[in-house]
Design a protein around this motif. Structure first.
Motif, PDB file in Angstrom:
ATOM      1  N   TRP A   1       0.804  -1.222   0.000  1.00  0.00           N
ATOM      2  CA  TRP A   1       0.000   0.000   0.000  1.00  0.00           C
ATOM      3  C   TRP A   1       0.839   1.276   0.000  1.00  0.00           C
ATOM      4  CZ3 TRP A   1      -0.149   3.751   3.759  1.00  0.00           C
ATOM      5  CH2 TRP A   1       0.338   3.431   5.017  1.00  0.00           C
ATOM      6  N   LEU A   2       2.005   1.283   0.641  1.00  0.00           N
ATOM      7  CA  LEU A   2       2.834   2.490   0.631  1.00  0.00           C
ATOM      8  C   LEU A   2       3.321   2.798  -0.775  1.00  0.00           C
ATOM      9  CD1 LEU A   2       5.031   2.170   3.848  1.00  0.00           C
ATOM     10  CD2 LEU A   2       3.469   4.038   3.291  1.00  0.00           C
ATOM     11  N   GLU A   3       3.822   1.765  -1.466  1.00  0.00           N
ATOM     12  CA  GLU A   3       4.318   1.949  -2.838  1.00  0.00           C
ATOM     13  C   GLU A   3       3.222   2.453  -3.767  1.00  0.00           C
ATOM     14  OE1 GLU A   3       5.226  -1.280  -6.095  1.00  0.00           O
ATOM     15  OE2 GLU A   3       6.756  -1.311  -4.536  1.00  0.00           O
ATOM     16  N   VAL A   4       2.053   1.880  -3.644  1.00  0.00           N
ATOM     17  CA  VAL A   4       0.935   2.267  -4.507  1.00  0.00           C
ATOM     18  C   VAL A   4       0.439   3.666  -4.155  1.00  0.00           C
ATOM     19  CG1 VAL A   4      -1.443   1.689  -5.163  1.00  0.00           C
ATOM     20  CG2 VAL A   4       0.264  -0.118  -4.959  1.00  0.00           C
ATOM     21  N   SER A   5       0.464   4.008  -2.876  1.00  0.00           N
ATOM     22  CA  SER A   5      -0.003   5.326  -2.440  1.00  0.00           C
ATOM     23  C   SER A   5       0.962   6.448  -2.796  1.00  0.00           C
ATOM     24  CB  SER A   5      -0.193   5.352  -0.917  1.00  0.00           C
ATOM     25  OG  SER A   5      -1.145   4.421  -0.517  1.00  0.00           O
ATOM     26  N   ASP A   6       2.229   6.121  -2.950  1.00  0.00           N
ATOM     27  CA  ASP A   6       3.267   7.123  -3.193  1.00  0.00           C
ATOM     28  C   ASP A   6       3.156   7.656  -4.620  1.00  0.00           C
ATOM     29  OD1 ASP A   6       5.567   8.673  -3.100  1.00  0.00           O
ATOM     30  OD2 ASP A   6       6.927   6.976  -3.312  1.00  0.00           O
ATOM     31  N   LYS A   7       3.062   8.971  -4.766  1.00  0.00           N
ATOM     32  CA  LYS A   7       2.924   9.540  -6.112  1.00  0.00           C
ATOM     33  C   LYS A   7       4.162   9.301  -6.969  1.00  0.00           C
ATOM     34  CE  LYS A   7       4.201  14.280  -4.807  1.00  0.00           C
ATOM     35  NZ  LYS A   7       3.714  15.662  -4.741  1.00  0.00           N
ATOM     36  N   TYR A   8       5.300   9.002  -6.335  1.00  0.00           N
ATOM     37  CA  TYR A   8       6.529   8.701  -7.086  1.00  0.00           C
ATOM     38  C   TYR A   8       6.736   7.195  -7.266  1.00  0.00           C
ATOM     39  CZ  TYR A   8       7.382  13.500  -5.665  1.00  0.00           C
ATOM     40  OH  TYR A   8       7.258  14.849  -5.447  1.00  0.00           O
ATOM     41  N   HIS A   9       5.896   6.384  -6.645  1.00  0.00           N
ATOM     42  CA  HIS A   9       5.976   4.909  -6.684  1.00  0.00           C
ATOM     43  C   HIS A   9       7.367   4.405  -6.331  1.00  0.00           C
ATOM     44  CE1 HIS A   9       1.936   4.760  -8.088  1.00  0.00           C
ATOM     45  NE2 HIS A   9       2.221   5.431  -9.174  1.00  0.00           N
ATOM     46  N   ARG A  10       7.894   4.947  -5.222  1.00  0.00           N
ATOM     47  CA  ARG A  10       9.179   4.467  -4.741  1.00  0.00           C
ATOM     48  C   ARG A  10       9.017   3.046  -4.216  1.00  0.00           C
ATOM     49  NH1 ARG A  10      10.128  10.203  -1.861  1.00  0.00           N
ATOM     50  NH2 ARG A  10       7.926   9.833  -1.550  1.00  0.00           N
ATOM     51  N   TYR A  11      10.107   2.298  -4.262  1.00  0.00           N
ATOM     52  CA  TYR A  11      10.116   0.881  -3.915  1.00  0.00           C
ATOM     53  C   TYR A  11       9.573   0.674  -2.499  1.00  0.00           C
ATOM     54  CZ  TYR A  11      12.015  -3.890  -3.876  1.00  0.00           C
ATOM     55  OH  TYR A  11      12.172  -5.246  -3.817  1.00  0.00           O
ATOM     56  N   GLY A  12       8.594  -0.224  -2.365  1.00  0.00           N
ATOM     57  CA  GLY A  12       7.896  -0.428  -1.104  1.00  0.00           C
ATOM     58  C   GLY A  12       8.783  -0.808   0.064  1.00  0.00           C
ATOM     59  N   LYS A  13       9.781  -1.651  -0.167  1.00  0.00           N
ATOM     60  CA  LYS A  13      10.670  -2.076   0.923  1.00  0.00           C
ATOM     61  C   LYS A  13      11.381  -0.865   1.526  1.00  0.00           C
ATOM     62  CE  LYS A  13      14.544  -5.131   1.918  1.00  0.00           C
ATOM     63  NZ  LYS A  13      15.488  -6.102   1.366  1.00  0.00           N
ATOM     64  N   ASN A  14      11.826   0.057   0.683  1.00  0.00           N
ATOM     65  CA  ASN A  14      12.493   1.259   1.170  1.00  0.00           C
ATOM     66  C   ASN A  14      11.510   2.167   1.916  1.00  0.00           C
ATOM     67  OD1 ASN A  14      14.730   0.259  -0.160  1.00  0.00           O
ATOM     68  ND2 ASN A  14      14.522   1.620  -1.905  1.00  0.00           N
ATOM     69  N   LEU A  15      10.318   2.336   1.360  1.00  0.00           N
ATOM     70  CA  LEU A  15       9.313   3.179   2.015  1.00  0.00           C
ATOM     71  C   LEU A  15       8.935   2.632   3.385  1.00  0.00           C
ATOM     72  CD1 LEU A  15       6.951   4.023  -0.971  1.00  0.00           C
ATOM     73  CD2 LEU A  15       8.242   5.672   0.395  1.00  0.00           C
ATOM     74  N   ARG A  16       8.884   1.304   3.522  1.00  0.00           N
ATOM     75  CA  ARG A  16       8.525   0.709   4.813  1.00  0.00           C
ATOM     76  C   ARG A  16       9.556   1.051   5.897  1.00  0.00           C
ATOM     77  NH1 ARG A  16       6.827  -3.339   1.369  1.00  0.00           N
ATOM     78  NH2 ARG A  16       8.618  -4.682   1.784  1.00  0.00           N
ATOM     79  N   MET A  17      10.838   1.155   5.519  1.00  0.00           N
ATOM     80  CA  MET A  17      11.863   1.555   6.501  1.00  0.00           C
ATOM     81  C   MET A  17      11.579   2.965   7.012  1.00  0.00           C
ATOM     82  SD  MET A  17      15.545   0.279   5.235  1.00  0.00           S
ATOM     83  CE  MET A  17      15.515  -0.688   3.759  1.00  0.00           C
ATOM     84  N   TYR A  18      11.257   3.862   6.087  1.00  0.00           N
ATOM     85  CA  TYR A  18      10.971   5.244   6.464  1.00  0.00           C
ATOM     86  C   TYR A  18       9.660   5.325   7.250  1.00  0.00           C
ATOM     87  CZ  TYR A  18      14.887   7.338   4.002  1.00  0.00           C
ATOM     88  OH  TYR A  18      16.151   7.711   3.625  1.00  0.00           O
ATOM     89  N   TYR A  19       8.687   4.520   6.876  1.00  0.00           N
ATOM     90  CA  TYR A  19       7.407   4.522   7.580  1.00  0.00           C
ATOM     91  C   TYR A  19       7.594   4.073   9.037  1.00  0.00           C
ATOM     92  CZ  TYR A  19       2.423   3.931   8.432  1.00  0.00           C
ATOM     93  OH  TYR A  19       1.157   4.047   8.932  1.00  0.00           O
ATOM     94  N   LYS A  20       8.405   3.028   9.225  1.00  0.00           N
ATOM     95  CA  LYS A  20       8.670   2.544  10.581  1.00  0.00           C
ATOM     96  C   LYS A  20       9.348   3.641  11.408  1.00  0.00           C
ATOM     97  CE  LYS A  20      10.841  -1.169  13.159  1.00  0.00           C
ATOM     98  NZ  LYS A  20      11.646  -2.361  13.145  1.00  0.00           N
ATOM     99  N   HIS A  21      10.292   4.332  10.803  1.00  0.00           N
ATOM    100  CA  HIS A  21      10.980   5.436  11.490  1.00  0.00           C
ATOM    101  C   HIS A  21       9.990   6.559  11.824  1.00  0.00           C
ATOM    102  CE1 HIS A  21      14.283   7.960  12.723  1.00  0.00           C
ATOM    103  NE2 HIS A  21      13.895   8.905  11.887  1.00  0.00           N
ATOM    104  N   TRP A  22       9.092   6.865  10.906  1.00  0.00           N
ATOM    105  CA  TRP A  22       8.068   7.894  11.127  1.00  0.00           C
ATOM    106  C   TRP A  22       7.177   7.505  12.316  1.00  0.00           C
ATOM    107  CZ3 TRP A  22       2.640   7.445   9.728  1.00  0.00           C
ATOM    108  CH2 TRP A  22       1.937   8.649   9.787  1.00  0.00           C
TER     109      TRP A  22
END
Length: 160
Positions: free
Chosen positions: A33-54
């Motif tokens: 869902w993070l990858e799909v929600s991201d307007k830049y479609h950044r790689y989900g595994k990377n986004l999950r690291m940032y989401y956890k930090h957030w």
């Protein structure tokens, strides 16, 4: 006030609205869902690291993508940059969503069932047999068609 992030259900990205409008009701995998929600479609595994930090920071700016891309910078803070996934990697590793039907056609597969041993043989749009090998492929089932392509990972604009 306590902030509760409602995720993709409260603000579904355009790409999921398109699928539902065509009668596709497949559930989005929880890791996608993070990858799909991201307007830049950044790689989900990377986004999950940032989401956890957030989440560990207790949801600054309330909305994840605001914190990730604009609000902190507008307030004079640097954009988040994690040692396990540097900002340059986050921004350069993206997933390409092919929305144009004519462009998608070159990725459609034909499946032939071999009667001898009941195995499946996949052919690409040029009628060449598909052999996946060890490097990884992406398969998408959409609108009754199966699409595939070799996975290409790019870092800083260069294929690796």
């Amino acid at each position: 006030p306590t902030f509760i992030y409602k995720g993709i259900c409260s603000n579904p990205p355009e790409i999921t609205k398109c699928g539902v409008s065509r009668g596709n009701y497949a559930q989005l995998h929880r890791k996608a869902w993070l990858e799909v929600s991201d307007k830049y479609h950044r790689y989900g595994k990377n986004l999950r690291m940032y989401y956890k930090h957030w989440e560990e920071l207790n949801h600054p700016f309330n909305m994840f993508f605001d914190w990730l891309d604009v609000k902190g910078e507008a307030a004079g803070n640097a954009l988040p940059n994690l040692p396990g996934c540097p900002r340059s990697q986050l921004d350069s590793d993206t997933v390409r969503y092919i929305m144009i039907p004519e462009e998608r056609e070159k990725y459609v597969l034909t499946i032939n069932i071999c009667d001898k041993d009941n195995s499946n043989i996949f052919y690409d749009s040029r009628k060449k047999r598909v052999r996946t090998g060890p490097d990884g492929w992406i398969f998408v089932l959409r609108d009754g068609e199966i699409y595939a392509s070799q996975k290409v990972t790019c870092v800083l604009g260069k294929a690796k």
